[in-house]
Design an enzyme around this catalytic site. Structure first.
Site, PDB file in Angstrom:
ATOM      1  N   CYS A   2       0.844  -1.188   0.000  1.00 14.70           N
ATOM      2  CA  CYS A   2       0.000   0.000   0.000  1.00 14.70           C
ATOM      3  C   CYS A   2       0.884   1.245   0.000  1.00 14.70           C
ATOM      4  O   CYS A   2       1.862   1.323   0.734  1.00 14.70           O
ATOM      5  CB  CYS A   2      -0.948   0.092   1.190  1.00 14.70           C
ATOM      6  SG  CYS A   2      -2.164  -1.219   1.235  1.00 14.70           S
ATOM      7  N   ARG A  27       4.131  -0.414  -4.627  1.00  8.89           N
ATOM      8  CA  ARG A  27       3.788  -0.927  -3.297  1.00  8.89           C
ATOM      9  C   ARG A  27       2.469  -1.697  -3.286  1.00  8.89           C
ATOM     10  O   ARG A  27       2.093  -2.279  -2.269  1.00  8.89           O
ATOM     11  CB  ARG A  27       3.690   0.234  -2.291  1.00  8.89           C
ATOM     12  CG  ARG A  27       4.957   1.046  -2.182  1.00  8.89           C
ATOM     13  CD  ARG A  27       4.760   2.212  -1.240  1.00  8.89           C
ATOM     14  NE  ARG A  27       4.615   1.772   0.123  1.00  8.89           N
ATOM     15  CZ  ARG A  27       5.611   1.564   0.962  1.00  8.89           C
ATOM     16  NH1 ARG A  27       6.846   1.757   0.558  1.00  8.89           N
ATOM     17  NH2 ARG A  27       5.383   1.160   2.184  1.00  8.89           N
ATOM     18  N   TRP A  73      -2.540  -2.756  -1.710  1.00  7.41           N
ATOM     19  CA  TRP A  73      -2.215  -4.173  -1.817  1.00  7.41           C
ATOM     20  C   TRP A  73      -3.099  -4.834  -0.783  1.00  7.41           C
ATOM     21  O   TRP A  73      -2.938  -4.623   0.416  1.00  7.41           O
ATOM     22  CB  TRP A  73      -0.740  -4.415  -1.508  1.00  7.41           C
ATOM     23  CG  TRP A  73      -0.308  -5.821  -1.782  1.00  7.41           C
ATOM     24  CD1 TRP A  73       0.117  -6.333  -2.973  1.00  7.41           C
ATOM     25  CD2 TRP A  73      -0.252  -6.897  -0.840  1.00  7.41           C
ATOM     26  NE1 TRP A  73       0.419  -7.666  -2.829  1.00  7.41           N
ATOM     27  CE2 TRP A  73       0.205  -8.041  -1.548  1.00  7.41           C
ATOM     28  CE3 TRP A  73      -0.550  -7.023   0.510  1.00  7.41           C
ATOM     29  CZ2 TRP A  73       0.377  -9.279  -0.935  1.00  7.41           C
ATOM     30  CZ3 TRP A  73      -0.387  -8.256   1.122  1.00  7.41           C
ATOM     31  CH2 TRP A  73       0.078  -9.370   0.406  1.00  7.41           C
ATOM     32  N   ASN A  99      -1.830   2.151   5.515  1.00 10.17           N
ATOM     33  CA  ASN A  99      -0.911   1.103   5.068  1.00 10.17           C
ATOM     34  C   ASN A  99      -0.552   0.294   6.304  1.00 10.17           C
ATOM     35  O   ASN A  99       0.018   0.830   7.245  1.00 10.17           O
ATOM     36  CB  ASN A  99       0.326   1.772   4.447  1.00 10.17           C
ATOM     37  CG  ASN A  99       1.499   0.817   4.263  1.00 10.17           C
ATOM     38  OD1 ASN A  99       2.640   1.229   4.267  1.00 10.17           O
ATOM     39  ND2 ASN A  99       1.236  -0.448   4.093  1.00 10.17           N
ATOM     40  N   GLY A 100      -0.923  -0.996   6.312  1.00 11.27           N
ATOM     41  CA  GLY A 100      -0.615  -1.821   7.473  1.00 11.27           C
ATOM     42  C   GLY A 100      -1.789  -2.715   7.811  1.00 11.27           C
ATOM     43  O   GLY A 100      -2.676  -2.936   6.991  1.00 11.27           O
ATOM     44  N   GLU A 487      17.821 -17.489  -7.022  1.00 12.94           N
ATOM     45  CA  GLU A 487      17.421 -16.145  -7.424  1.00 12.94           C
ATOM     46  C   GLU A 487      16.942 -16.134  -8.882  1.00 12.94           C
ATOM     47  O   GLU A 487      15.970 -15.460  -9.224  1.00 12.94           O
ATOM     48  CB  GLU A 487      18.599 -15.172  -7.209  1.00 12.94           C
ATOM     49  CG  GLU A 487      18.398 -13.757  -7.680  1.00 12.94           C
ATOM     50  CD  GLU A 487      17.189 -13.033  -7.075  1.00 12.94           C
ATOM     51  OE1 GLU A 487      16.601 -13.525  -6.100  1.00 12.94           O
ATOM     52  OE2 GLU A 487      16.820 -11.976  -7.609  1.00 12.94           O
ATOM     53  N   LYS A 491      13.201 -14.993  -9.957  1.00 15.20           N
ATOM     54  CA  LYS A 491      12.985 -13.901 -10.917  1.00 15.20           C
ATOM     55  C   LYS A 491      12.021 -14.354 -12.012  1.00 15.20           C
ATOM     56  O   LYS A 491      11.128 -13.637 -12.403  1.00 15.20           O
ATOM     57  CB  LYS A 491      14.346 -13.529 -11.525  1.00 15.20           C
ATOM     58  CG  LYS A 491      14.675 -12.137 -11.811  1.00 15.20           C
ATOM     59  CD  LYS A 491      14.780 -11.145 -10.698  1.00 15.20           C
ATOM     60  CE  LYS A 491      14.268 -11.455  -9.384  1.00 15.20           C
ATOM     61  NZ  LYS A 491      14.352 -10.646  -8.281  1.00 15.20           N
ATOM     62  N   GLU A 494       8.340 -14.907 -10.589  1.00 17.71           N
ATOM     63  CA  GLU A 494       7.591 -13.729 -10.128  1.00 17.71           C
ATOM     64  C   GLU A 494       7.145 -12.806 -11.263  1.00 17.71           C
ATOM     65  O   GLU A 494       6.111 -12.177 -11.154  1.00 17.71           O
ATOM     66  CB  GLU A 494       8.306 -12.969  -9.010  1.00 17.71           C
ATOM     67  CG  GLU A 494       9.615 -12.318  -9.355  1.00 17.71           C
ATOM     68  CD  GLU A 494      10.301 -11.673  -8.138  1.00 17.71           C
ATOM     69  OE1 GLU A 494       9.659 -11.448  -7.108  1.00 17.71           O
ATOM     70  OE2 GLU A 494      11.511 -11.397  -8.240  1.00 17.71           O
ATOM     71  N   HIS A 510      17.660 -36.115  -6.300  1.00 16.69           N
ATOM     72  CA  HIS A 510      16.761 -36.505  -5.214  1.00 16.69           C
ATOM     73  C   HIS A 510      15.346 -36.002  -5.434  1.00 16.69           C
ATOM     74  O   HIS A 510      14.632 -35.719  -4.474  1.00 16.69           O
ATOM     75  CB  HIS A 510      17.322 -36.008  -3.872  1.00 16.69           C
ATOM     76  CG  HIS A 510      18.689 -36.554  -3.599  1.00 16.69           C
ATOM     77  ND1 HIS A 510      18.909 -37.863  -3.228  1.00 16.69           N
ATOM     78  CD2 HIS A 510      19.917 -35.990  -3.704  1.00 16.69           C
ATOM     79  CE1 HIS A 510      20.209 -38.070  -3.094  1.00 16.69           C
ATOM     80  NE2 HIS A 510      20.841 -36.936  -3.377  1.00 16.69           N
ATOM     81  N   LYS A 609       6.332  -4.462  -3.788  1.00 18.03           N
ATOM     82  CA  LYS A 609       7.778  -4.341  -3.581  1.00 18.03           C
ATOM     83  C   LYS A 609       8.142  -4.234  -2.109  1.00 18.03           C
ATOM     84  O   LYS A 609       9.163  -4.725  -1.677  1.00 18.03           O
ATOM     85  CB  LYS A 609       8.307  -3.126  -4.330  1.00 18.03           C
ATOM     86  CG  LYS A 609       9.808  -3.047  -4.260  1.00 18.03           C
ATOM     87  CD  LYS A 609      10.381  -2.364  -5.453  1.00 18.03           C
ATOM     88  CE  LYS A 609      11.879  -2.535  -5.488  1.00 18.03           C
ATOM     89  NZ  LYS A 609      12.283  -3.914  -5.819  1.00 18.03           N
TER      90      LYS A 609
HETATM   91  C1  G6P Z   1       9.109  -8.431  -1.826  1.00 17.02           C
HETATM   92  C2  G6P Z   1       9.738  -7.946  -3.105  1.00 17.02           C
HETATM   93  C3  G6P Z   1      11.067  -8.666  -3.344  1.00 17.02           C
HETATM   94  C4  G6P Z   1      11.982  -8.472  -2.144  1.00 17.02           C
HETATM   95  C5  G6P Z   1      11.301  -8.884  -0.839  1.00 17.02           C
HETATM   96  C6  G6P Z   1      12.097  -8.439   0.364  1.00 17.02           C
HETATM   97  O1  G6P Z   1       8.739  -9.750  -1.948  1.00 17.02           O
HETATM   98  O2  G6P Z   1       8.865  -8.179  -4.189  1.00 17.02           O
HETATM   99  O3  G6P Z   1      11.687  -8.136  -4.494  1.00 17.02           O
HETATM  100  O4  G6P Z   1      13.135  -9.225  -2.334  1.00 17.02           O
HETATM  101  O5  G6P Z   1      10.015  -8.276  -0.730  1.00 17.02           O
HETATM  102  O6  G6P Z   1      12.127  -7.043   0.387  1.00 17.02           O
HETATM  103  P1  G6P Z   1      13.276  -6.172   1.033  1.00 17.02           P
HETATM  104  O7  G6P Z   1      12.864  -4.760   0.765  1.00 17.02           O
HETATM  105  O8  G6P Z   1      13.282  -6.501   2.488  1.00 17.02           O
HETATM  106  O9  G6P Z   1      14.544  -6.537   0.369  1.00 17.02           O
END
Ligand code: G6P
Length: 614
Positions: A2, A27, A73, A99-100, A487, A491, A494, A510, A609
């Protein structure tokens, strides 16, 4: 999670609110809404993006010099127009954005329903604004006091901003757990509020980061800040360093692509001035100040979420190899709810791009209570984690807007490399000759990153065209490149919604090997370093089952390249720096596959994010 914006001043609020929401859309983008005061309290909301809200307001009265805006969000209640913020009090005269999460909203709601309140939405936020109005009426207090008293009853996390029909020119903002920045405009006559500084930077560089349990009251161009215990605070005004160009797309189709291409610079910035190649020393204040502590460290625990957790896993290899200290890497969300054994000789490092992730913050708080030294590796300057830690290092990657993290990850790994080497140096575990070799490689790292970007793009597009329609993808790596595989898989899933999993190459036997057939692409990180021969055997195992190999190999490699359906070359470098170079083709592969599948790469579905709720 949010995004919120607010304005009070002499100018029309609408443009700032809309532009601000667009900047904060990373956000959350389930719905958007604004409220404007102009004698009346006009509210416009829409499911979907800020653009949908903009369409909704077309031709309507958007006048008002006081206003609030929200991009959501969803937590409580599905993402529809009714649940979109702002929410109104029972009378309809007071509006809030939030937000929260208000954890005890159900209990409060039950009590309010008994007192005759009716609710339109399923949100916890609507309960909060009803509570505020209820207190205002029953205690016969002003709006600020009603907000203060209500927040004393609330359990949970929030950044809120409130406006009221009866108080034109007034905005009240408060925070606990979720961020809120106040911008002070021209001649201290106009004020901005936002979840982060990006909406504000175009208007002013003077900002105040509200602390937890503080309430800001802007009334008739005067700002006062009090705690929820009614203690007045002196505002601490800081200068914003972020530039406008840094938060715009600059000619790229997407922020994600721009951020991938910014990596030569962001990696350079993340290490700039932090080591000296001539005298082989470190200039990281956070390490120098804690030298005696570092000498006596028992172990290091790294906490983080998502991509930051992956960076932590790379950090584990780096610190154990160079500093010979035991390292544990934990998901912050798990760590905070265990009762981990932590002592005063432990160092807990939190890694977070945003510096606001709720689970990471809570994990740090717990570690601090248990007596550990807490250290932050964050990107957003002035965010909550850097403000609560004993020490830390910013990644200096610049604003990252694309929801999928790219340049923040490589900057985190760069900083972790320096921390690992710095700790090793303090503890006498690394020779000066070895430091010299690695420093020399670090110096040329940005150039090598540029080389990867310049040389691999066409090949990656070809690979993306070939595999864009697959349903599954496997990523393999060994040793320090295992987190790189994780990672890479994250990527891809997502942003393209292709199911992808990362595995240590040898673990493939395994389980995942059962999935391999001629339709399964397997991306393998196979540099001519580390466990090259072992990875080669794993590749043979995939080939024997007709799997498709996409490999990331060292420039000039023939063995792995010869076995691969496709290969992408990266320059040779120290083992410890391979993760940075190997990550880049994977970022590009995910990006191009997602774009070819018609996905919104900057705002993938259901994600946000900055995850400020647990
Ligand atoms: C969300 C974002 C990711 C990020 C994660 C942790 O899931 O989409 O890209 O890695 O949060 O966020 P931070 O700000 O703590 O790195």
């Amino acid at each position: 999670m949010c995004g919120i914006v607010a304005y009070a001043g002499p100018n029309q609020a609408f443009d700032f609110l809309i532009k601000g929401l667009q900047r904060l859309e990373y956000r959350g983008y389930d719905s958007a809404g604004i409220a404007l005061l102009n004698g009346d309290l006009n509210i416009y909301k829409q499911k979907g993006k800020v653009q949908d809200l903009l369409d909704e307001t077309s031709g309507k009265n958007i006048e008002g010099t006081t206003g609030i805006g929200h991009t959501r969000w969803a937590t409580h209640g599905e993402p529809n127009k009714v649940n979109a913020h702002p929410h109104l009090s029972q009378s309809g005269d007071i509006a809030v954005i939030h937000n929260g999460i208000i954890e005890n909203y159900a209990t409060i709601k039950e009590a309010l329903v008994k007192r005759g309140h009716t609710f339109l939405s399923d949100t916890d936020t609507e309960v909060l604004i009803h509570l505020i109005e209820d207190i205002k009426q029953h205690e016969d207090v002003d709006l600020f006091e009603a907000v203060r008293l209500a927040l004393n009853e609330v359990i949970g996390a929030y950044a809120i901003v409130i406006i009221s029909k009866d108080d034109p020119g007034t905005i009240i903002g408060a925070r606990k757990g979720s961020p809120l920045v106040i911008g002070i405009g021209k001649d201290k006559k106009e004020y901005f509020m936002a979840s982060d500084a990006t909406p504000i930077v175009e208007y002013t560089r003077d900002v105040i980061y509200l602390d937890d349990n503080e309430i800001a009251h802007i009334k008739d161009s005067e700002l006062t800040i009090k705690t929820i215990d009614n203690v007045e605070k002196t505002p601490y005004i800081q200068k914003l360093e972020v530039t406008l160009e840094a938060i715009e797309k600059g000619g790229y189709d997407h922020f994600m692509l721009k951020e991938i291409y910014e990596q030569p610079k962001s990696i350079y910035d993340s290490m700039r001035g932090r080591f000296n190649q001539t005298d082989l020393t470190f200039a990281m204040r956070s390490l120098r100040e804690y030298e005696s502590k570092i000498k006596n460290l028992n172990r290091i625990i790294i906490v983080g979420c998502g991509t930051s957790w992956h960076a932590g896993l790379v950090g584990e290899y780096l610190i154990e190899e160079f500093a010979r200290l035991p390292v544990e890497v934990e998901y912050a969300s798990e760590f905070r709810y265990r009762d981990p054994v932590i002592t005063e000789d432990d160092l807990v490092i939190a890694i977070s791009q945003s510096g606001e992730t709720a689970d990471t913050l809570a994990a740090l708080e717990m570690a601090k209570e248990k007596g550990a030294t807490i250290y932050g590796i964050c990107n957003v300057v002035g965010s909550s984690i850097p403000r609560m830690t004993d020490a830390g290092a910013y990644t200096h990657a610049g604003p990252e807007i694309g929801v999928a993290s790219t340049k923040a990850f490589t900057a985190q790994v760069t900083v972790l490399t320096l921390i690992a080497l710095g700790i090793a140096d303090i503890r006498g575990k690394i020779s000066k000759d070895r430091l010299r070799e690695i420093f020399a490689e670090l110096e040329v790292l940005p150039t090598k990153v540029q080389e990867v970007l310049d040389t691999c793009s066409e090949k990656v597009i070809e690979i993306a065209k070939r595999y864009k329609d697959v349903d599954h993808c496997l990523y393999l790596g060994r040793g320090i490149n295992f987190p790189v595989a994780l990672e890479g898989a994250l990527k891809l899933k997502e942003i393209s919604y292709i199911h992808a999993e990362g595995y240590p190459a040898a673990e493939m036997k395994h389980g995942p090997i059962a999935l391999i057939d001629e339709n399964m692409p397997v991306v393998v990180v196979a540099p001519k370093r580390g466990y090259y021969e072992k990875v080669l055997s794993n590749i043979q195992e995939v080939k024997a089952r007709k799997g498709n190999i996409i490999s990331i190999v060292t420039h000039g490699d023939e063995k792995v390249a010869g076995l691969s359906d496709y290969f992408v070359e990266i320059p040779d470098t120290e083992d410890c720096l391979v993760p940075i170079l190997a990550t880049i083709p994977m970022q590009l592969l995910s990006y191009h596959m997602a774009v070819m599948r018609g996905c919104n790469v900057d705002q993938p579905r259901n994600l946000a994010k900055s995850v400020t709720v647990e």
